[in-house]
Design a protein around this motif. Sequence first.
Motif, short mmCIF file in Angstrom:
data_model
loop_
_atom_site.label_atom_id
_atom_site.label_comp_id
_atom_site.label_asym_id
_atom_site.label_seq_id
_atom_site.Cartn_x
_atom_site.Cartn_y
_atom_site.Cartn_z
N SER A 142 3.00 22.43 9.15
CA SER A 142 1.86 22.11 10.36
C SER A 142 1.64 20.96 9.91
O SER A 142 1.77 19.94 11.21
CB SER A 142 0.38 23.13 9.91
N ALA A 143 0.87 20.22 8.71
CA ALA A 143 0.76 18.87 8.63
C ALA A 143 1.70 17.69 9.07
O ALA A 143 1.59 16.86 9.85
CB ALA A 143 0.59 18.69 6.78
N PHE A 144 2.82 18.45 8.63
CA PHE A 144 3.95 17.25 9.60
C PHE A 144 4.34 17.01 10.60
O PHE A 144 4.30 15.81 11.23
CB PHE A 144 5.55 18.14 8.71
N ALA A 145 4.04 17.93 11.34
CA ALA A 145 4.25 17.99 12.78
C ALA A 145 3.03 17.22 13.68
O ALA A 145 3.13 16.48 13.48
CB ALA A 145 3.50 19.58 13.16
N ALA A 152 -1.49 9.75 12.96
CA ALA A 152 -2.98 9.13 12.88
C ALA A 152 -3.00 7.90 12.07
O ALA A 152 -4.42 6.92 12.26
CB ALA A 152 -4.20 9.62 11.47
N ILE A 153 -2.02 7.23 11.94
CA ILE A 153 -2.14 6.11 11.75
C ILE A 153 -1.04 4.96 12.47
O ILE A 153 -0.33 3.81 12.09
CB ILE A 153 -1.84 5.48 9.80
N GLY A 154 -0.38 5.58 13.64
CA GLY A 154 0.83 4.84 14.29
C GLY A 154 2.56 5.79 14.40
O GLY A 154 2.55 6.32 13.77
N PRO A 155 2.48 5.13 15.36
CA PRO A 155 3.78 7.00 15.89
C PRO A 155 4.87 6.33 14.87
O PRO A 155 5.71 7.31 15.28
CB PRO A 155 4.32 5.66 16.84
N LYS A 156 5.00 5.24 13.61
CA LYS A 156 6.14 5.92 12.85
C LYS A 156 5.72 6.16 11.35
O LYS A 156 6.09 6.70 10.54
CB LYS A 156 6.37 4.21 12.44
N GLN A 157 4.33 6.64 11.95
CA GLN A 157 3.97 7.88 10.75
C GLN A 157 4.70 9.21 9.78
O GLN A 157 4.93 9.10 9.01
CB GLN A 157 2.28 8.73 10.64
N TRP A 158 5.67 9.48 11.11
CA TRP A 158 5.95 10.66 10.66
C TRP A 158 7.56 10.50 9.60
O TRP A 158 8.38 11.13 8.64
CB TRP A 158 7.42 11.12 11.92
N ILE A 159 7.58 9.19 9.83
CA ILE A 159 8.83 8.67 9.05
C ILE A 159 8.29 8.58 7.04
O ILE A 159 8.91 8.91 6.77
CB ILE A 159 9.25 7.08 9.21
N GLY A 160 7.31 7.90 6.89
CA GLY A 160 6.22 8.35 6.15
C GLY A 160 6.27 9.75 5.58
O GLY A 160 6.89 10.20 4.70
N LEU A 276 -9.20 11.85 7.30
CA LEU A 276 -8.95 12.94 7.21
C LEU A 276 -8.98 13.87 8.46
O LEU A 276 -10.44 13.73 8.75
CB LEU A 276 -9.78 13.64 5.72
N THR A 277 -7.51 14.41 8.36
CA THR A 277 -7.78 15.33 9.65
C THR A 277 -7.78 17.43 9.25
O THR A 277 -7.57 17.32 7.79
CB THR A 277 -6.25 15.41 10.47
N LEU A 278 -8.52 17.93 10.23
CA LEU A 278 -8.27 19.52 9.47
C LEU A 278 -6.41 20.18 9.46
O LEU A 278 -6.62 20.79 8.47
CB LEU A 278 -8.36 19.88 11.03
N ARG A 279 -5.42 19.12 10.18
CA ARG A 279 -4.48 20.39 9.72
C ARG A 279 -3.78 19.36 7.99
O ARG A 279 -2.87 19.85 7.40
CB ARG A 279 -3.15 19.28 10.84
#
Length: 297
Positions: A142-145, A152-160, A276-279
Motif C-alpha cells: 500500500s505504501a509503495f503504491a 510525497a516528494i516528487g514523481p520519481k519517488q517510486w524509484i527510491g 508523514l502520510t497515512l499509508r
Amino acid sequence: MTDRKTHLDTLAVVSLIGCSFLWGLNQVAAKAALGEVAPLVQATVRSLGGVGLVMLWAWWRRIPLFQRDGTLPGGLLAGALFAAEFACIFIGLQYTTASRMIVFIYFAPFIVALGMPFIAKSERLDWVQTAGLVLAFTGVASAFAEGFTQPAIGPKQWIGDALGVLAAALWAATTLSIRATKLASASAEKTLAYQLGVSGVLLAIGTWWLGEPMPRSLSIMAVASLAYQTVIVVFASYLLWFWLIRHYPATRLAAFTLLTPVFGLLMGVVMLSEPLTLRLLLALAGVAVGMVLVNRK
C-alpha cells in the motif's frame, strides 16, 4: 559476562533500544549528507572504514580472521549481496525519504521467514506466522503504491521506494546465504569483516565506474554523518548486536527490531521535516504487528 541468559535483563533491553535508535537514525544521517557526499562514496567509506575497525578489534581480542576454514565462497557471496543492498539504499535515498526507506528495508525479516524453510525445514511458517507475513506485505504494498498515485516528494519517488524493497530482498538474501554456507559457524567478527571488506571493494569499483566525484571539502555535518555511520553504526552497534545474540535468546531479541523503523520514521519527520502520510503509518503498523506474529513462540 559469558553465561547464556534465558531472559532479557535491564542491560539487554537498554542495549536493544539503543541499537534500534541508532539503526533508525542511520538512514537519516545518510540522507542528510547526500548533498555533499555522493551515495556510493558514502557507502564505500562506511564499509572500508568499518572493516578497518573490525580488523583492529579482532587483532586486539586475538580473534583469527584469515585462517582457512572453507568460509571464503560464502563470505564472497555475502559481501557481494551486502554491497548491492547498500548501493540500493544510498542511491534510493536520492529519490525517496529516509522515513519511507527504513519502512521498506524492514520488510527483509519477512523475506527471511519465507525463505528459511528452504534451508531449514524445521523453520516452516504456521498459519499465524503466514498471516503476519501477509499483513506486513499488504502494508508495504500500500505504501509503495502511494509512490505512483500520490508521491510525497516528487514523481520519481517510486524509484527510491523500489530500491528500498530491493534492498530488503538483498538483505534477506545475505542473511539466508550466511545461514546456508559455512559462514554459519564462523565468528561474528569474521562474518562482519567479509561483508564490509568485500562490499567496500565492490562499492569502490562502482564509485569509479560511475564517476562519482569525491568531495573536495566537507561540512561538520557531513563529517559527523560519515563518522556516525562508520564508527557508531557499522562497528560499535553491530558488534554489540552480535554480543547480545551470543548471550540472550535470539527470538526475543528479534522482536525488538520492530523499534528500528519506528525510530527511523520519527527521526525522518522530526529532523528532516519529511512528510508523514497515512499509508506510511499503516505500512509501519503492518510491519510491526507482522513482525510480532512471525517471531512469536
